[in-house]
Design an enzyme around this catalytic site. Structure first.
Site, PDB file in Angstrom:
ATOM      1  N   HIS A   1      42.365 -51.846   5.598  1.00  0.00           N
ATOM      2  CA  HIS A   1      42.735 -52.936   6.386  1.00  0.00           C
ATOM      3  C   HIS A   1      43.629 -52.986   7.358  1.00  0.00           C
ATOM      4  CE1 HIS A   1      38.960 -55.061   4.445  1.00  0.00           C
ATOM      5  NE2 HIS A   1      39.864 -55.419   3.326  1.00  0.00           N
TER       6      HIS A   1
ATOM      7  N   ASP B   1      34.101 -49.534  -0.261  1.00  0.00           N
ATOM      8  CA  ASP B   1      34.792 -50.582  -0.796  1.00  0.00           C
ATOM      9  C   ASP B   1      33.824 -51.972  -0.263  1.00  0.00           C
ATOM     10  OD1 ASP B   1      37.882 -51.730  -1.298  1.00  0.00           O
ATOM     11  OD2 ASP B   1      36.600 -53.314  -0.054  1.00  0.00           O
TER      12      ASP B   1
ATOM     13  N   HIS C   1      34.691 -54.525   1.251  1.00  0.00           N
ATOM     14  CA  HIS C   1      34.986 -54.845   2.499  1.00  0.00           C
ATOM     15  C   HIS C   1      34.977 -53.870   3.622  1.00  0.00           C
ATOM     16  CE1 HIS C   1      36.927 -57.681  -0.369  1.00  0.00           C
ATOM     17  NE2 HIS C   1      36.461 -58.606   0.505  1.00  0.00           N
TER      18      HIS C   1
ATOM     19  N   ASP D   1      35.554 -53.039  -5.782  1.00  0.00           N
ATOM     20  CA  ASP D   1      35.194 -54.435  -5.655  1.00  0.00           C
ATOM     21  C   ASP D   1      33.558 -54.652  -5.120  1.00  0.00           C
ATOM     22  OD1 ASP D   1      35.817 -53.563  -3.209  1.00  0.00           O
ATOM     23  OD2 ASP D   1      37.474 -54.945  -2.528  1.00  0.00           O
TER      24      ASP D   1
END
Ligand SMILES: [Zn+2]
Length: 343
Positions: free
Chosen positions: A158, A193, A195, A282
């Site tokens: 991120h 991931d 996200h 995740d």
């Protein structure tokens, strides 16, 4: 396969996290690294301790003023009367702000996308070591090892060139990809991931030499909200070299693997010389973020498909939060990858 990691990466222990307006414990906890490391050893990987690799790898993908901010923010912040133990922004520049502020609280707003990446006295050393883990792992791959697992923590995907966000400060996957570019004309980053890898996308959005492919929970109603939609394909010389594969909430193995096939086809057509896997765990059905429903066995199947690309590969740890199966999910991925990977 080697696992590169240094326990000193655990000294960063962020406290602040705001979820639905409630201040709570930050889920990016040091115990994640303990579980992942133990699991990597159980899966048969050989440990190599990370040594400080300096700033060159970080400077290659991050803005100088941002690095300076990360290095010095905590000390500057702690001189302020009544300051909190962690740097946490309380102002944000919005979309139309033209200036670069001089004060540390202004710069915190400028350089931090959200409140999920507090900076304590220990943060910078751990962040630098986490990036060093990526640099060191990539050096082994460049020297001929087929694949290396970089246990990067804190995570990185991120983080933009000049902005932290979502537990991430330095973009370790971006650092690894840029390091691979020293030898390979074209490099791909495949981000699995939960996200969207918005920082990674932003870092390479205008470049054709690093392809970025991300599978993730549809950001229309999920972090990071503002990036990760299918229409974002790169810009300028980078147009066509970014691919987003958003998945409906609670998608399970079959939907994930079908999207992965599309991403892998695109990477195969691009014919890169090296690959970075941004390995978040995740997307797991039992992860506390509850976005997707990949199973433990699903991670092995994901790994087998990626291994079939037969590329020199740096596996960079991204997200994946405390739950009973965190370690098992990593072992499932590493075992699935190792069983099929040949260069
Ligand atoms: Zn994540």
């Amino acid at each position: 396969m080697k696992v590169v990691y240094n326990e000193a990466q655990k000294r960063h222990y962020p406290k602040n996290f705001v979820s639905s307006g409630v201040v709570t414990q930050n889920p990016e906890m040091p115990e994640r690294a303990d579980r992942l490391f133990a699991s990597a050893l159980e899966a048969g990987l050989q440990h190599e301790v990370t040594v400080d690799q300096g700033l060159a790898g970080i400077s290659a993908v991050h803005a100088p003023e941002y690095i300076e901010f990360l290095m010095g923010a905590h000390e500057r912040w702690s001189h302020r009367k009544g300051a909190s133990p962690e740097v946490i922004p309380n102002v944000h520049p919005g979309r139309n702000a033209p200036g670069y502020p001089r004060s540390v609280d202004g710069q915190a707003g400028y350089h931090m996308a959200d409140t999920a990446c507090p900076i304590s006295a220990e943060t910078w050393d751990a962040v630098k070591l986490s990036a060093s883990t990526a640099v060191q792992a990539t050096a082994h791959v460049l020297a001929g090892e087929p694949s290396v697992y970089a246990l990067c923590r804190p995570p990185g995907h991120h983080a933009f060139a000049d902005m932290a966000g979502g537990f991430c400060y330095v973009n370790n996957s971006g650092v690894a990809a840029q390091a691979l570019r020293a030898v390979h004309d074209r490099v791909a980053i495949l981000d699995v991931d939960l996200h969207h890898g918005n920082g990674t996308q932003g870092m390479f959005y205008h470049r054709p030499d690093v392809m970025t492919v991300s599978l993730h929970c549809d950001p229309a109603r999920f972090y990071p909200f503002f990036w990760g939609h299918e229409g974002e394909r790169g810009e300028g010389a980078g147009l066509g070299y970014n691919m987003n594969l958003p998945l409906a909430r609670h998608s399970a193995d079959d939907a994930f693997l079908a999207a992965l096939d599309r991403g892998i086809d695109r990477i195969r057509a691009y014919a890169p010389g090296g690959l970075v896997v941004a390995l978040g765990l995740d997307a797991y059905e039992g992860d506390p973020f509850g976005g997707l429903s990949v199973t433990t066995d699903g991670f092995a199947r994901i790994a087998e498909k990626i291994a079939a690309l037969r590329l020199p590969t740096v596996i960079v740890q991204e997200g994946g939060y405390l739950c009973d199966d965190l370690g098992r999910n990593l072992a499932s991925f590493l075992t699935g990858f190792g069983a099929k990977h040949k260069v």
